[in-house]
Design an enzyme around this catalytic site. Structure first.
Site, PDB file in Angstrom:
ATOM      1  N   ASP A 189      -1.360   6.795  -2.232  1.00 17.89           N
ATOM      2  CA  ASP A 189      -3.605   6.735  -0.482  1.00 17.89           C
ATOM      3  C   ASP A 189      -3.891   5.281  -1.840  1.00 17.89           C
ATOM      4  OD1 ASP A 189      -4.814   7.169   0.697  1.00 17.89           O
ATOM      5  OD2 ASP A 189      -6.255   8.857  -0.251  1.00 17.89           O
TER       6      ASP A 189
ATOM      7  N   HIS B 141       1.053  -1.164  -0.508  1.00 13.82           N
ATOM      8  CA  HIS B 141      -0.007   0.117   0.305  1.00 13.82           C
ATOM      9  C   HIS B 141       0.504   0.863  -0.239  1.00 13.82           C
ATOM     10  CE1 HIS B 141      -4.213   2.379   0.717  1.00 13.82           C
ATOM     11  NE2 HIS B 141      -3.320   3.060   1.212  1.00 13.82           N
ATOM     12  N   CYS B 142       0.460   2.112  -1.370  1.00 11.59           N
ATOM     13  CA  CYS B 142       1.858   3.514  -0.996  1.00 11.59           C
ATOM     14  C   CYS B 142       1.039   4.747  -0.912  1.00 11.59           C
ATOM     15  CB  CYS B 142       2.494   3.603  -2.590  1.00 11.59           C
ATOM     16  SG  CYS B 142       3.046   4.630  -2.909  1.00 11.59           S
ATOM     17  N   PRO B 143       1.609   4.919   0.436  1.00 11.38           N
ATOM     18  CA  PRO B 143       0.942   6.133   0.780  1.00 11.38           C
ATOM     19  C   PRO B 143       1.375   7.339  -0.107  1.00 11.38           C
ATOM     20  CG  PRO B 143       2.630   6.049   2.304  1.00 11.38           C
ATOM     21  CD  PRO B 143       2.774   4.589   1.187  1.00 11.38           C
TER      22      PRO B 143
END
Length: 663
Positions: A466, A461-463
């Site tokens: 998002d 999950h890449c912030p």
């Protein structure tokens, strides 16, 4: 001389060695922890035919000696006869997961719901406590009733919840058991899980099935949140609060969860609950409190906040004023920023901050390029490249941000059907079943704790976008990293051209501090933006190189590389050296369950098709038929292909294990 139990007759088929050893076989099914073997215990591998022939009926059942059991039963003994501890043979077979012996006992008229033992429970209770899903399925196929209460007033769903046997909880609910079933004291399975199990499962599964968070038990009036606070179960407390757990609910003594946390001297929990109460109270008293309680408004603040922070830090030093005046301007800005962070920011917005910083940095960098740097770039080609890269970056970012990464979808009927199929085929294991989404997980998939959904071919999950990076948007994410690296490099190049024209920098003469002073004197804003650009270039380029290495050379996702020990299909066992008679497998291949001492574990991706093909597969490049990417629907691929010549090959994902438990 000590008098022996009259039932301990060595000639009786129900006699077992533990009659002389004070019942150290652990006949009491309390706990679920397997006690140490009794004196005289013989490891299965060393049991000779002579030993087997001397086994009594209970011991033969425990060890799974079907021939000896058949011999003794056919001699005329009643299969429902209780031993001196009031335990039947079916109980012993169930607690030791002896499926063949259970089939034999049932063919001889065994009563499936016979109560016995110290806790007055059925064989199904015993199997449930030990976590034997296979035995639970088998006994229920013979008509065992999971809703029956044992001597403590618990049904099977309560036992499976309190001992953390999530797969059994799922199966029982799928078979129609009430997710909020009450035990003798009015406790639900969720209450038991909150009080006894320090982990997400099975509480997460029960909540997914709609378990009531705020239901109160009859004896104490406690909710699940009360029970979690009693045991200091922070993981489950977080789940309860996210599902609407009432922090103001009082039990029969008038205690709220906060009161219990105070009595248990749990400082971290006390602070968290007090902060929540204070926020709830403030939301009722003021406009600012209502805005702070509004999740949508707080999210908008989180998106806008980095734009102002980056602007203020660069703009105030750029002003034509004294540094004393600039310092005075910083003070109210600093106070205001702290108030905003205090009122509107919490851990729930952690995933918003990185993407907001990306938007702000990209915006102010573009402004800087056109307002400050563009006049100093002589070649029009650089402007064309900058605009083209900015366009491609925006496209890839938007696709990585908004594209469904490969979420796995299922309705309630499909979930129930999946649970029943997996359980009855003996493949319902948590590594292949998501206890939140209640679906069978395809190979390479994972449940994302941020999105709260399962993602096919999950990478991470890449912030910064998002969103999860998965099967459908991984190539867009790589494009985002590449074009962002190019844009940042162009930005640094432009700043260097700006400094070269506006100030003469000589590191040999001026040194580092003198050079920085000259850069700041020319334009603090440009220096500040360049500092941000350099910081982002470091992590972006590093992540891009790491991603390409994993994709091309390792053929792994980030999740697979970080958790490679969990995935059995990536384990390759081989012998360190040739040996004779040590292993049933060849010297080049050895199963993970083999007990051979002369083997070596190697992590190898079964999806590796070579560096070039791996990259082609990810991007789907064809190039007029010269390149042929492999198309795989990762949302529905559950096993490796084992046929010779298949694209992926390796060991089967489902391998049977012999599970010995001697109680």
């Amino acid at each position: 001389m000590e008098e022996k139990d009259p039932s301990c007759n060595p000639l009786d088929p129900l006699y077992h060695v533990d009659c002389d050893t004070h019942n150290t076989h652990g006949g009491d099914e309390n706990g679920g922890n397997i006690p140490p073997p009794p004196p005289g215990y013989i490891p299965p591998a060393t049991i000779s035919a002579e030993d087997m022939n001397s086994f009594d009926l209970v011991r033969a059942t425990q060890y799974g000696m079907l021939n000896r059991v058949t011999e003794l039963i056919e001699a005329g003994y009643d299969v429902n006869r209780m031993d001196h501890e009031n335990v039947s043979l079916l109980h012993w077979a169930a607690i030791n997961n002896r499926t063949e012996i259970v089939n034999y006992f049932m063919s001889k008229g065994a009563i499936v719901d016979l109560f016995g033992g110290h806790l007055n429970s059925t064989p199904l209770h015993w199997a449930t406590r030990q976590g034997h899903l296979q035995m639970v399925v088998q006994l229920m196929s013979y008509g065992a009733d999971p809703s029956l209460r044992d001597g403590e007033g618990c049904s099977c769903i309560h036992l499976s919840a309190q001992f953390g046997h999530t797969a059994i909880v799922a199966y029982l609910i799928a078979k129609g058991q009430d997710v909020d079933m009450l035990d003798k004291t009015g406790m639900t399975p969720l209450m038991w899980a909150a009080h006894r199990v320090f982990g997400y499962d099975p509480a997460r599964l029960l909540l997914t099935f709609g378990a009531s968070v705020n239901k109160q038990d009859k004896l104490n009036g406690n909710t699940s949140l009360h029970w979690a606070c009693l045991s200091g179960n922070h993981i489950v407390i977080k789940l309860m609060l996210s599902k609407g757990g009432d922090i103001h609910a009082a039990n029969l003594r008038g205690d709220t969860p906060l009161d219990i946390a105070i009595k248990m001297s749990n400082g971290d929990l006390v602070k968290k609950l007090r902060d929540m109460q204070a926020a709830a109270q403030a939301a009722k008293q003021s406009l600012l409190g209502r805005l702070a309680a509004n999740k949508d408004f707080r999210k908008k603040v989180a998106y806008v906040f980095p734009f102002f922070v980056i602007f203020i830090i660069g703009f105030i030093p750029e002003l034509s004023a004294s540094w004393a005046f600039k310092a005075l301007l910083f003070m109210p800005c600093f106070i205001l920023a702290n108030l905003v962070m205090r009122w509107f920011f919490d851990e729930s917005l952690a995933h918003v901050i990185p993407i907001a910083i990306y938007f702000a940095t990209k915006f102010w960098m573009s402004v800087t390029w056109f307002y400050y740097i563009a006049p100093y770039i002589q070649s029009p080609m650089f402007h064309v490249i900058f605009m083209l890269d900015l366009t491609l970056l925006s496209y890839n970012f938007y696709k990585a941000w908004q594209t469904d990464p490969g979420y796995l979808k299922s309705n309630r009927e499909d979930k129930i059907k999946t649970i029943l199929e997996l359980a009855e085929s003996q493949t319902l294991r948590l590594e292949q079943f998501c206890s939140t989404c209640l679906i069978r997980k395809p190979i390479r998939s994972k449940h994302c704790s941020v999105c709260n959904r399962c993602v096919a071919k999950f990478d991470h999950h890449c912030p910064w976008v998002d969103n999860c990076v998965g099967a459908n948007n991984h190539h867009y994410f790589i494009g985002f990293l590449f074009f962002l690296s190019v844009l940042l490099s162009l930005g640094i190049y432009g700043v260097v051209q700006f400094w070269g024209a506006e100030c003469e920098i000589d590191f040999y003469e001026d040194g580092l501090t003198g050079s920085i002073y000259k850069m700041l004197k020319v334009s603090p804003w440009v220096f500040w933006i360049n500092l941000n650009t350099g910081f982002h270039l470091i992590w972006v380029s590093s992540l891009f190189v790491c991603q390409m290495y994993q994709i091309s050379w390792l053929a792994m996702t980030t999740n697979e590389r970080m958790n490679q020990g969990r995935y059995r299909h990536m384990h390759q066992f081989s012998h360190k050296a040739a040996s004779s008679g040590e292993c049933k497998d060849s010297k080049d291949s050895c199963e993970s369950d083999c007990h051979c001492q002369n083997k070596n574990l190697k992590i190898v991706s079964p999806f590796n098709r070579g560096p070039v093909r791996n990259v082609v597969d990810l991007f789907g490049w064809r190039c007029c038929g010269l390149l042929r990417p492999l198309k795989v629907d990762w949302t529905s691929k559950f096993t490796l292909d084992t046929e010779p010549g298949s694209a992926f090959h390796g060991s089967s994902l489902h391998q049977n294990r012999e599970n010995y438990q001697f109680v």
